[in-house]
Design a protein around this motif. Structure first.
Motif, PDB file in Angstrom:
ATOM      1  N   GLY A 410      29.041 -12.827  21.907  1.00  0.00           N
ATOM      2  CA  GLY A 410      27.626 -13.138  21.724  1.00  0.00           C
ATOM      3  C   GLY A 410      27.396 -14.627  21.590  1.00  0.00           C
ATOM      4  N   ARG A 431      21.585 -10.671  21.640  1.00  0.00           N
ATOM      5  CA  ARG A 431      22.437 -10.870  20.466  1.00  0.00           C
ATOM      6  C   ARG A 431      23.432 -11.999  20.732  1.00  0.00           C
ATOM      7  N   GLY A 433      24.029 -16.586  20.138  1.00  0.00           N
ATOM      8  CA  GLY A 433      23.662 -17.741  19.329  1.00  0.00           C
ATOM      9  C   GLY A 433      22.795 -18.752  20.035  1.00  0.00           C
ATOM     10  N   TYR A 451      27.311 -15.024  17.987  1.00  0.00           N
ATOM     11  CA  TYR A 451      27.355 -13.779  17.222  1.00  0.00           C
ATOM     12  C   TYR A 451      28.665 -13.043  17.546  1.00  0.00           C
ATOM     13  N   LYS A 452      28.869 -11.964  16.819  1.00  0.00           N
ATOM     14  CA  LYS A 452      29.950 -11.001  17.100  1.00  0.00           C
ATOM     15  C   LYS A 452      31.303 -11.706  17.221  1.00  0.00           C
ATOM     16  N   ASN A 456      31.960 -17.533  14.050  1.00  0.00           N
ATOM     17  CA  ASN A 456      31.023 -17.690  12.938  1.00  0.00           C
ATOM     18  C   ASN A 456      30.865 -19.170  12.647  1.00  0.00           C
TER      19      ASN A 456
END
Length: 476
Positions: A410, A431, A433, A451-452, A456
């Motif tokens: 994502g 979904r 970033g 994401y995912k 992070n």
């Protein structure tokens, strides 16, 4: 052959604890052009100890003084830009013009964006204007282990090293063993700028040894890793025992959605070239082109013509062309995935297996476009990390969104449509970033991340600064 067997620890170049060497290969020839040392746990211990000692004073140095050092590094970097471009071109195969004006310039671009962000950032603030006895402090997290990749070496170094030292942290950098020479050149810039000893340290080596030792080291407060999702999982496992902060920027399988009302010629050509940029070796590359069925045949024809016009050339040749993949091992992996795509029934529109005509050696790959791809196919789900585009048809907005989100990644997405209300509506349901609409570029200082299983945390701008800061409340 370049001899780069020393590490940069505690403000000086020094020999490794054990003599273990590694050759750095030029991927255009598969021949070595440099030799480095492969570090050990002892080297990591020494570098971390230097960083820990330096943190005691560097964290208390005023922001103005810290920024003065960074500006000196930027000035030296700018004056030696051509050297940096050559280093990147040799180590990972980027054509020299691209290596200098995109790859090397990316480091300067991000460093300057952080300087701008720091002008506005408040390291101390009130919790609320009506509560003068409640103060929020943003303090440096401590010693940071930074693990950078081979595909955009200076882009990623700048996104980690600059905000870390700017916020008062100290660092131990482990660049990719495939492309370490540019980072060692950056260490020369740091040394010439007079950065205090121990603030910046560099240890080369393998991820399974040096990266592992950094990740689990009890005196490392944070790990920032850019690389594969598999590598990020390994870093997270190693870091878990000491509960340190882990920031991950990992893989992607970004959708490029072309609606029927878009300018198909412009949109598809843009998507193909964005996919092929850097020989496809970018985590945010739009490798899944989702096309409305009513304009699907036209889009495939445009993709074919665009890909066929892409030139392949040697890294040391000036001009606008693609170079080789960064290593022979990566070349073999990309070939395997192209082969899987063929066996699973995708239609090869352009390219395919093997080297381009006229290239008998080196990690050169044929720019490849697959049509009639189902999103369940391996090439639609796995990050190929080469100039390999998959084209997938869809019917209607809901199906486009469903296919786009049907991935473990994502990171990014791209939307092409003349209906700006639709563009905003779709962007908010993806979904990922980052979403780019109709080719609109990301602004300097914007957050980069996903994401995912794309990771992070965020890099760039104030978000990149906050990755390296702890939040403290003082009440009273």
């Amino acid at each position: 052959m370049l001899d780069r067997r020393q590490f940069y620890i505690d403000g000086k170049w020094c020999a490794p604890a054990q003599e273990r060497t590694m050759e750095v290969l030029n991927p255009a020839t598969d021949e070595p052009f440099a030799v480095i040392s492969s570090g050990s746990e002892q080297d990591v211990d020494r570098a971390v100890a230097a960083a820990r000692s330096a943190f005691a004073f560097w964290s208390k140095v005023g922001l103005t003084e810290r920024l003065g050092y960074i500006r000196r590094i930027v000035d030296i970097y700018q004056s030696r830009l051509a050297e940096m471009g050559k280093a990147i071109s040799q180590e990972m195969g980027a054509p020299i013009d691209f290596a200098t004006h995109s790859q090397a310039e990316a480091g300067l671009y991000h460093a300057r964006a952080f300087l701008a962000a720091l002008d506005e950032y408040r390291f101390e603030e009130l919790l609320r204007p009506d509560l003068p006895d409640q103060r929020i402090l943003h303090e440096p997290i401590g010693v940071c282990g930074l693990i950078t990749p081979w595909n955009w070496p200076m882009n990623q170094l700048a996104l980690k090293v600059i905000p870390a030292i700017a916020t008062g942290c100290t660092v131990v950098l482990k660049p990719s063993e495939i492309a370490p020479i540019s980072s060692m050149l950056f260490a020369e810039f740091v040394d010439a700028a007079g950065l205090p000893a121990g603030v910046f340290n560099l240890v080369n080596g393998e991820g399974a040894i040096v990266g592992e030792a950094l990740s689990r080291h009890r005196d490392v407060d944070m790990i920032s890793f850019t690389g594969s999702t598999r590598g990020g999982a390994a870093v997270s496992r190693a870091a878990a025992a000491t509960v340190k902060r882990v920031s991950l920027e990992l893989g992607g399988k970004s959708p490029f959605i072309v609606f029927a009302d878009a300018d198909v010629q412009t949109a598809v050509a843009r998507g193909v070239m964005q996919c092929f940029n850097n020989t496809g070796q970018s985590c945010n590359a739009p490798t899944r082109m989702l096309v409305d069925k009513t304009v699907y045949d036209e889009a495939v024809a445009v993709a074919k013509a665009t890909a066929e016009a892409v030139a392949i050339g040697q890294p040391d040749e000036p001009g606008d062309h693609l170079g080789p993949l960064a290593s022979h091992g990566h070349y073999a992996r990309v070939q395997d995935l192209i082969d899987v795509g063929i066996k699973e029934g995708a239609r090869v529109v352009v390219g395919g297996l093997g080297r381009p005509d006229g290239f008998e050696k080196g990690s050169f790959v044929r720019p490849t476009v697959f049509a009639d791809v189902d999103n369940t196919m391996t090439i639609a789900q796995e990050e190929v990390f080469g100039p390999v585009l998959t084209i997938i048809p869809f019917s209607g907005e809901d199906e486009a969104i469903a296919i786009a989100n049907d991935t473990r990644f994502g990171l990014a997405a791209f939307v092409e449509t003349a209906d700006l209300d639709r563009a905003q509506r779709v962007a908010r349901q993806l979904r990922v970033g980052m979403v780019q609409i109709n080719g609109t570029p990301k602004a300097a200082g914007s957050p980069f991340g996903g994401y995912k299983q794309s990771g992070n945390g965020r890099e760039g701008g104030r978000w990149g600064l906050e990755d390296y800061l702890e939040v403290k409340l003082i009440s009273g």
